[in-house]
Design a protein around this motif. Sequence first.
Motif, PDB file in Angstrom:
ATOM      1  N   PRO A   3     -20.312  21.657  56.396  1.00 36.81           N
ATOM      2  CA  PRO A   3     -20.583  22.961  56.667  1.00 36.81           C
ATOM      3  C   PRO A   3     -19.182  23.682  56.616  1.00 36.81           C
ATOM      4  O   PRO A   3     -18.975  24.992  56.066  1.00 36.81           O
ATOM      5  N   PHE A   4     -18.059  22.958  57.153  1.00 37.86           N
ATOM      6  CA  PHE A   4     -16.891  23.730  57.249  1.00 37.86           C
ATOM      7  C   PHE A   4     -16.374  23.789  55.980  1.00 37.86           C
ATOM      8  O   PHE A   4     -15.703  25.005  55.582  1.00 37.86           O
ATOM      9  N   LEU A   5     -16.416  22.624  55.054  1.00 41.67           N
ATOM     10  CA  LEU A   5     -15.912  22.852  53.878  1.00 41.67           C
ATOM     11  C   LEU A   5     -16.298  23.841  53.019  1.00 41.67           C
ATOM     12  O   LEU A   5     -15.866  24.698  52.096  1.00 41.67           O
ATOM     13  N   LEU A   6     -17.950  24.124  53.060  1.00 44.13           N
ATOM     14  CA  LEU A   6     -18.446  25.223  52.429  1.00 44.13           C
ATOM     15  C   LEU A   6     -17.938  26.739  52.422  1.00 44.13           C
ATOM     16  O   LEU A   6     -17.961  27.442  51.722  1.00 44.13           O
ATOM     17  N   VAL A   7     -17.643  26.897  53.728  1.00 44.81           N
ATOM     18  CA  VAL A   7     -17.218  28.322  54.195  1.00 44.81           C
ATOM     19  C   VAL A   7     -15.686  28.522  54.279  1.00 44.81           C
ATOM     20  O   VAL A   7     -15.253  29.618  54.555  1.00 44.81           O
ATOM     21  N   VAL A   8     -14.912  27.452  54.314  1.00 42.69           N
ATOM     22  CA  VAL A   8     -13.506  27.684  54.845  1.00 42.69           C
ATOM     23  C   VAL A   8     -12.689  28.228  53.837  1.00 42.69           C
ATOM     24  O   VAL A   8     -11.635  28.995  54.355  1.00 42.69           O
ATOM     25  N   TRP A   9     -12.902  28.092  52.470  1.00 45.39           N
ATOM     26  CA  TRP A   9     -12.215  28.647  51.310  1.00 45.39           C
ATOM     27  C   TRP A   9     -12.657  29.898  50.925  1.00 45.39           C
ATOM     28  O   TRP A   9     -13.443  29.779  50.022  1.00 45.39           O
ATOM     29  N   VAL A  10     -12.254  31.134  51.392  1.00 45.66           N
ATOM     30  CA  VAL A  10     -12.845  32.336  51.304  1.00 45.66           C
ATOM     31  C   VAL A  10     -12.658  32.660  49.629  1.00 45.66           C
ATOM     32  O   VAL A  10     -13.889  33.274  49.300  1.00 45.66           O
ATOM     33  N   PRO A  11     -11.522  32.345  49.006  1.00 42.24           N
ATOM     34  CA  PRO A  11     -11.492  32.662  47.542  1.00 42.24           C
ATOM     35  C   PRO A  11     -12.525  32.248  46.912  1.00 42.24           C
ATOM     36  O   PRO A  11     -13.089  32.967  45.695  1.00 42.24           O
ATOM     37  N   PHE A  12     -13.057  31.309  47.022  1.00 37.52           N
ATOM     38  CA  PHE A  12     -14.167  30.742  46.187  1.00 37.52           C
ATOM     39  C   PHE A  12     -15.453  31.321  46.396  1.00 37.52           C
ATOM     40  O   PHE A  12     -16.120  31.553  45.082  1.00 37.52           O
ATOM     41  N   TYR A  13     -15.868  31.970  47.231  1.00 33.97           N
ATOM     42  CA  TYR A  13     -17.107  32.971  47.310  1.00 33.97           C
ATOM     43  C   TYR A  13     -16.789  34.344  47.424  1.00 33.97           C
ATOM     44  O   TYR A  13     -17.847  35.266  47.481  1.00 33.97           O
ATOM     45  N   ASN A  14     -15.552  34.880  47.195  1.00 35.53           N
ATOM     46  CA  ASN A  14     -15.390  36.096  47.313  1.00 35.53           C
ATOM     47  C   ASN A  14     -15.492  36.907  46.058  1.00 35.53           C
ATOM     48  O   ASN A  14     -14.460  37.093  45.553  1.00 35.53           O
ATOM     49  N   ARG A  15     -16.729  36.881  45.497  1.00 30.26           N
ATOM     50  CA  ARG A  15     -16.938  37.421  44.131  1.00 30.26           C
ATOM     51  C   ARG A  15     -18.413  38.068  44.272  1.00 30.26           C
ATOM     52  O   ARG A  15     -19.149  37.541  44.862  1.00 30.26           O
ATOM     53  N   VAL A  16     -18.724  38.882  43.109  1.00 35.82           N
ATOM     54  CA  VAL A  16     -20.208  39.434  43.095  1.00 35.82           C
ATOM     55  C   VAL A  16     -20.780  38.800  42.005  1.00 35.82           C
ATOM     56  O   VAL A  16     -22.404  38.465  42.449  1.00 35.82           O
ATOM     57  N   GLU A  17     -20.379  38.111  41.205  1.00 36.17           N
ATOM     58  CA  GLU A  17     -21.171  37.263  40.361  1.00 36.17           C
ATOM     59  C   GLU A  17     -21.054  35.769  40.443  1.00 36.17           C
ATOM     60  O   GLU A  17     -19.884  35.343  40.955  1.00 36.17           O
ATOM     61  N   PRO A  18     -21.855  34.913  40.236  1.00 35.29           N
ATOM     62  CA  PRO A  18     -23.441  35.329  39.639  1.00 35.29           C
ATOM     63  C   PRO A  18     -24.232  35.858  40.738  1.00 35.29           C
ATOM     64  O   PRO A  18     -24.292  35.362  41.921  1.00 35.29           O
ATOM     65  N   THR A  19     -24.949  36.707  40.586  1.00 36.15           N
ATOM     66  CA  THR A  19     -25.880  37.253  41.651  1.00 36.15           C
ATOM     67  C   THR A  19     -27.317  36.528  41.561  1.00 36.15           C
ATOM     68  O   THR A  19     -27.652  35.975  40.630  1.00 36.15           O
ATOM     69  N   LEU A  20     -27.877  36.552  42.721  1.00 32.88           N
ATOM     70  CA  LEU A  20     -29.232  35.807  42.679  1.00 32.88           C
ATOM     71  C   LEU A  20     -30.248  36.994  43.258  1.00 32.88           C
ATOM     72  O   LEU A  20     -29.988  37.423  44.333  1.00 32.88           O
ATOM     73  N   ALA A  21     -31.248  37.137  42.306  1.00 36.69           N
ATOM     74  CA  ALA A  21     -32.149  38.210  42.854  1.00 36.69           C
ATOM     75  C   ALA A  21     -31.395  39.473  43.100  1.00 36.69           C
ATOM     76  O   ALA A  21     -31.578  40.207  44.176  1.00 36.69           O
ATOM     77  N   ASP A  22     -30.534  39.736  42.571  1.00 32.77           N
ATOM     78  CA  ASP A  22     -29.704  41.170  42.405  1.00 32.77           C
ATOM     79  C   ASP A  22     -28.722  41.200  43.707  1.00 32.77           C
ATOM     80  O   ASP A  22     -28.065  42.208  44.103  1.00 32.77           O
ATOM     81  N   ILE A  23     -28.746  39.874  44.505  1.00 30.12           N
ATOM     82  CA  ILE A  23     -27.807  39.775  45.709  1.00 30.12           C
ATOM     83  C   ILE A  23     -26.503  39.295  45.236  1.00 30.12           C
ATOM     84  O   ILE A  23     -26.578  38.412  44.519  1.00 30.12           O
ATOM     85  N   PRO A  24     -25.338  39.873  45.553  1.00 27.90           N
ATOM     86  CA  PRO A  24     -24.107  39.547  45.126  1.00 27.90           C
ATOM     87  C   PRO A  24     -23.878  38.080  45.565  1.00 27.90           C
ATOM     88  O   PRO A  24     -24.359  37.698  46.764  1.00 27.90           O
ATOM     89  N   PHE A  25     -22.765  37.132  44.910  1.00 30.30           N
ATOM     90  CA  PHE A  25     -22.833  35.846  45.103  1.00 30.30           C
ATOM     91  C   PHE A  25     -22.280  35.857  46.680  1.00 30.30           C
ATOM     92  O   PHE A  25     -22.599  34.758  47.373  1.00 30.30           O
ATOM     93  N   PHE A  26     -21.199  36.583  46.992  1.00 27.07           N
ATOM     94  CA  PHE A  26     -20.648  36.427  48.170  1.00 27.07           C
ATOM     95  C   PHE A  26     -21.880  36.475  49.414  1.00 27.07           C
ATOM     96  O   PHE A  26     -21.587  35.727  50.525  1.00 27.07           O
ATOM     97  N   TYR A  27     -23.003  37.059  49.395  1.00 27.10           N
ATOM     98  CA  TYR A  27     -23.882  37.178  50.176  1.00 27.10           C
ATOM     99  C   TYR A  27     -24.973  36.243  50.282  1.00 27.10           C
ATOM    100  O   TYR A  27     -24.998  35.323  51.186  1.00 27.10           O
ATOM    101  N   TRP A  28     -25.291  35.702  48.875  1.00 29.22           N
ATOM    102  CA  TRP A  28     -26.481  34.796  48.981  1.00 29.22           C
ATOM    103  C   TRP A  28     -25.667  33.247  49.242  1.00 29.22           C
ATOM    104  O   TRP A  28     -26.271  32.369  49.756  1.00 29.22           O
ATOM    105  N   TYR A  29     -24.495  33.141  48.881  1.00 23.96           N
ATOM    106  CA  TYR A  29     -23.788  31.820  49.035  1.00 23.96           C
ATOM    107  C   TYR A  29     -23.624  31.548  50.545  1.00 23.96           C
ATOM    108  O   TYR A  29     -24.118  30.357  51.074  1.00 23.96           O
TER     109      TYR A  29
END
Lengths: 91, 508
Positions: free
Chosen positions: A22-48
Amino acid sequence: MADKTRKGGFARYWPRFLLIIPFLLVVWVPFYNRVEPTLADIPFFYWYQLAAILIGAAVAIIVYRLEMRIEGANSEDPTDADSSGTPGDIL
Amino acid sequence: MNFNPVAASVFVALFLLVTGLGFAAARWRKADLNKLDEWGLGGRRFGTVVTWFLLGGDLYTAYTFIAVPALVYGAGAVGFFAVPYTVMIFPILYLIFPKFWAIAKERGHITAADYVRDRFDSRLLALAVAVTGIVATMPYIALQLVGMEVVIGALGFPSGDIIGHLPLIIAFVILAAFTYTSGLRAPALIAVVKDILIFVTIFAAIVIIPVKLGGYGAIFAAVPPEKLTLKPPSGDTLGSYSAYATLALGSALALFLYPHAMTGIMSASSGKVIRRNAAALSAYSFVLGLIALLGYMAIAAGVENNPAYEAGFVQYGATFAVPALFLDSFQSWFVGVAFAAIAIGALVPAAIMSIACANLFTRNLYKEYMQPDCTDADEARVAKIVSLVVKVGAVVFVLAIPKAYAIQLQLLGGIWIIQLLPPIILGLFTRSFNARALLLGWVAGMAIGTYMAASQGFISSIYPFEIFGLSIPGYAALYSVVVNFLVAAALSPVFNRPSERGRASSAQ
């Protein structure tokens, strides 16, 4: 106390290393600081990050199950270190 | 704001229901409430389900429900740090706290300071732990009132003068009364009702509101693109990335050091209960993530430009975003349910926090320094009175002091409480730390953390740490606890006398 630690050690507690996931999933912010790919119109940053919560929960469940199995196998040592010995674990 | 009679009636009815529950809780799992571990820890008998409700009500507070979406509403993506923060708390809970629970149970500790006193045989270190806990928690209780004040205002009760504060004062008198009679059983029972209301409200919100606004695509399209993601850092700074990650990690490390979290953990019936909750509490985290998105829904709904809510935004600022969104989206009776969920969501943590402070005061100040030979009944009596004093203090704090101070003090509280990490956590896993070294580490951490917050004018806890020309903005709590740890680690070998070192090695 000291005796207990030796008997446990890696053989008993190895599943806990999975909890790094769980730590590894969220610790590297640049990995998920993006809009694409969206899921059901939700930007990657949020659904990830919402998905990371679910993965974190799944990891905790898996670790718990694995530890229960290991503790069950070590049944010659029924005195669980963190059980009060009283009923009522659920409610 | 117009008075909304339907919503207000539903709100008051639900409030009366939980008041009744609060008093009835004294008879739940009946035991002698004149013993501190019965009044203040529920007899350590809460199983997985009750602990789930209790910790959920304890950690995901009314203030969270108002402030997190307000931050997303105002500042965008950075407000979402609450999500990685909750992702990181499960492993910490799983790895550390079952062991803490087992020791506390075996040795009869009621507070974290009891544990430190026993573990390090140091009255001074225990005093530091107790005082830090109380001081960090007080503004937190006050902020629960702020959350409650916003929804009471949004219901249209007159506000501003002393009559306007009456609903809040009445709510806190009720809270104080049932906490006094029932102890930790009251918030544990009320948390069940609160959570049902919260879950119903949020699921309604994430279904009904997007339909009204044209789907999630339309909601995110309404958010200014620069708010949707963090601003990528450029040049010689790690900018928003390091700030986001350290805020999440620092907050996660600090969370379970708060006395109210400790109280919730120690009241569990076994370590297994805590381990199961490390997985089960994620349900709340997921809901919190959805709640954060309410901030964007408020933007998409355009509540700020709606003249009906203008007065609310003037009075409460961005914290009015969620109440305005609910008023805009729900029928009156359901507004009552939603606002009751938030207000009751303030009662539960406020009760647990005041109990936790009362436990600390009674065990680690009163018994330790004033009345060492007090009886069990004396202990319980003092704790009950202190829980009242704490709540009066919180009400006075909110009514007499500008709200900005409560928020700033809570920010400082996070920086202070994390300084308990070395004495509480390290002691669980190693005997090589010395009490005096830990105390000096605590002094250094408190001083540097406070200095970092002061250098930012107490409005931000993000401190731009400079190294080799690179700026790494990060959460001051995390930076200062690293200093604390280094001081404690460096000085421990110096203070450890040979005899103690011998004992330490044999215990490993």
